[in-house]
Scaffold this motif. Sequence first.
Motif, mmCIF file in Angstrom:
data_model
loop_
_atom_site.group_PDB
_atom_site.id
_atom_site.type_symbol
_atom_site.label_atom_id
_atom_site.label_comp_id
_atom_site.label_asym_id
_atom_site.label_seq_id
_atom_site.Cartn_x
_atom_site.Cartn_y
_atom_site.Cartn_z
ATOM 1 N N LEU A 89 0.819 -1.212 0.000
ATOM 2 C CA LEU A 89 0.000 0.000 0.000
ATOM 3 C C LEU A 89 0.855 1.265 0.000
ATOM 4 N N ALA A 90 2.006 1.222 0.661
ATOM 5 C CA ALA A 90 2.877 2.405 0.729
ATOM 6 C C ALA A 90 3.370 2.828 -0.646
ATOM 7 N N LEU A 91 3.446 1.901 -1.582
ATOM 8 C CA LEU A 91 3.836 2.243 -2.954
ATOM 9 C C LEU A 91 2.668 2.813 -3.731
ATOM 10 N N PHE A 92 1.498 2.219 -3.600
ATOM 11 C CA PHE A 92 0.416 2.533 -4.530
ATOM 12 C C PHE A 92 -0.445 3.722 -4.120
ATOM 13 N N VAL A 93 -0.468 4.090 -2.852
ATOM 14 C CA VAL A 93 -1.197 5.312 -2.489
ATOM 15 C C VAL A 93 -0.572 6.538 -3.154
ATOM 16 N N PRO A 94 0.755 6.748 -3.075
ATOM 17 C CA PRO A 94 1.353 7.877 -3.803
ATOM 18 C C PRO A 94 1.166 7.800 -5.317
ATOM 19 N N PHE A 148 0.458 -14.046 -11.225
ATOM 20 C CA PHE A 148 -0.164 -12.871 -10.629
ATOM 21 C C PHE A 148 0.192 -12.665 -9.158
ATOM 22 N N GLY A 149 1.118 -13.451 -8.635
ATOM 23 C CA GLY A 149 1.491 -13.310 -7.232
ATOM 24 C C GLY A 149 0.292 -13.466 -6.330
ATOM 25 N N SER A 150 0.197 -12.603 -5.343
ATOM 26 C CA SER A 150 -0.967 -12.613 -4.444
ATOM 27 C C SER A 150 -1.920 -11.478 -4.782
ATOM 28 N N PHE A 151 -1.769 -10.887 -5.996
ATOM 29 C CA PHE A 151 -2.571 -9.720 -6.393
ATOM 30 C C PHE A 151 -2.367 -8.557 -5.400
ATOM 31 N N PHE A 152 -1.157 -8.502 -4.807
ATOM 32 C CA PHE A 152 -0.763 -7.445 -3.867
ATOM 33 C C PHE A 152 -1.521 -7.495 -2.543
ATOM 34 N N VAL A 153 -2.185 -8.594 -2.270
ATOM 35 C CA VAL A 153 -2.940 -8.724 -1.025
ATOM 36 C C VAL A 153 -2.012 -9.006 0.154
ATOM 37 N N ASP A 154 -1.071 -9.940 -0.018
ATOM 38 C CA ASP A 154 -0.260 -10.417 1.104
ATOM 39 C C ASP A 154 0.841 -9.428 1.489
ATOM 40 N N ASN A 155 1.373 -9.633 2.690
ATOM 41 C CA ASN A 155 2.525 -8.863 3.136
ATOM 42 C C ASN A 155 3.730 -9.153 2.252
ATOM 43 N N ILE A 156 4.576 -8.145 2.094
ATOM 44 C CA ILE A 156 5.757 -8.320 1.230
ATOM 45 C C ILE A 156 7.020 -8.583 2.037
ATOM 46 N N ALA A 157 7.005 -8.327 3.332
ATOM 47 C CA ALA A 157 8.173 -8.608 4.163
ATOM 48 C C ALA A 157 8.327 -10.118 4.328
ATOM 49 N N ILE A 167 13.558 0.467 -2.182
ATOM 50 C CA ILE A 167 13.208 1.881 -1.995
ATOM 51 C C ILE A 167 11.797 2.209 -2.469
ATOM 52 N N LEU A 168 11.336 1.556 -3.531
ATOM 53 C CA LEU A 168 10.049 1.937 -4.104
ATOM 54 C C LEU A 168 8.882 1.619 -3.185
ATOM 55 N N VAL A 169 9.090 0.680 -2.271
ATOM 56 C CA VAL A 169 8.019 0.329 -1.338
ATOM 57 C C VAL A 169 8.045 1.213 -0.098
ATOM 58 N N GLU A 170 8.945 2.187 -0.066
ATOM 59 C CA GLU A 170 8.956 3.182 1.002
ATOM 60 C C GLU A 170 8.074 4.353 0.565
ATOM 61 N N PRO A 171 7.148 4.796 1.397
ATOM 62 C CA PRO A 171 6.195 5.827 0.965
ATOM 63 C C PRO A 171 6.850 7.138 0.549
ATOM 64 N N GLY A 172 7.948 7.515 1.204
ATOM 65 C CA GLY A 172 8.625 8.751 0.818
ATOM 66 C C GLY A 172 9.185 8.671 -0.590
ATOM 67 N N ALA A 173 9.882 7.573 -0.885
ATOM 68 C CA ALA A 173 10.425 7.384 -2.223
ATOM 69 C C ALA A 173 9.308 7.238 -3.253
ATOM 70 N N ALA A 174 8.211 6.609 -2.862
ATOM 71 C CA ALA A 174 7.083 6.450 -3.786
ATOM 72 C C ALA A 174 6.492 7.800 -4.161
ATOM 73 N N ILE A 175 6.479 8.751 -3.230
ATOM 74 C CA ILE A 175 5.998 10.095 -3.543
ATOM 75 C C ILE A 175 6.904 10.747 -4.574
ATOM 76 N N VAL A 176 8.218 10.607 -4.396
ATOM 77 C CA VAL A 176 9.167 11.171 -5.364
ATOM 78 C C VAL A 176 8.984 10.517 -6.728
ATOM 79 N N LEU A 177 8.812 9.191 -6.759
ATOM 80 C CA LEU A 177 8.568 8.496 -8.013
ATOM 81 C C LEU A 177 7.310 9.021 -8.691
#
Length: 389
Positions: free
Chosen positions: A90-95, A267-276, A359-369
């Motif tokens: 979610l931290a990637l896709f909200v930005p 399709f992975g988990s369709f982004f549902v599951d945790n990524i850690a 980095i892309l999954v960090e919300p700050g970097a995602a905003i810059v992206l």
Amino acid sequence: MISRPAVLEWFWIVAVVAASLVGSALVDYSGSTPFYLIALALVLLRAINPARPAKSARIWPFMLFAALALWGLFGSLAGRLVYGQTANSLALFVPLLIPVVDVLRRRAMSVDYVRNGFMFVSAAYCVTAVFVVGFGSDIVSEVQFRHQTSYFLAMSLATALILRSAWLSLLSVLATVVCFLAYPALTYVLVIAVTFVVVALHSLPRRLSIPALWLGVVFLVAVVSFRSKIEELRIGYFESVGKTDNTRTREVLYEIGVTRLREQPAFGSFFVDNIAVRAPNNVTGPFKFVPLHNDYLQIAVAGGLIFVALLLVSLFGIILVAVNSILKVTDRDNPNRSVTSIALATLLAMLVIAIFNPILVEPGAAIVLALTVVILSNATAQEGNVESL
């Protein structure tokens, strides 16, 4: 023709302030909440931005990028709200809702004054980096100025050289040297190399800029082709500068990621599951759950190979649009051309860093992206800048 922008265009004001806060890590101690609030504020401001002339062309890479952002957002929201997965993408896709709204809005925002924004953000990052890393100031953590955020150094160097700012050039070089000496990662070398390729593309005559671009491509292909040899040199380099090598940790995490990808490759988990992932045998020290140190593999695990393939196609298309726009306009002082070149250098630096760091999954970097994609969309889609693709 796009009218000259108002200096007080709220979207860009908030964008500059947000990027400066992210770059200088001044919101680091507050968790993810400020990043989400900043991203949602930019989404709202882009949606209500005053009417502007329509973009002259529907450029497919930006539309594909926006569609993929919605794909990931819906899956991540489902994971959070329905399945209780609190560490998904979610931290990637909200930005990334910002470029989605930018595509749907279909109104171009002038980027003339974004050059000043780049200078402000670059100066904020470099000054803070010098004080924190060089002089030991404790206003923010030194960790925030390691190679993971070196895309700000790419932005700084590109802005200084393209806009021919002597003071920013000195400040950018100083910050780069200070950060490198404090944490001598080879990521800095790759980021600087990518930056200079873009600067050469912008500054040299076309007959020379094309060969410079190809040299950059050859360099990246060589890095991939001789990866094993580079790994050996990298380990020796780490030992020579007294830095702990984390190659084995990366390999373990990579193997875990590949194993998870094989379970759901399409399709992975369709982004549902945790990524850690849980690292075995304490290879990551005190951290029990960590992200994979390769954003492309991590996104593949979350969304599948099909999603990653489409994402790479969209990003490659955006890069081609930017390069075409730079080559098409011969005046290197053209505001849109300058902004396009700086944004391209920043984007390429982020994409290179993402090979080695999450980095892309960090919300700050995602905003810059997200802001980088929006800037490229508006700088290249205005009339006379790029052909319809």
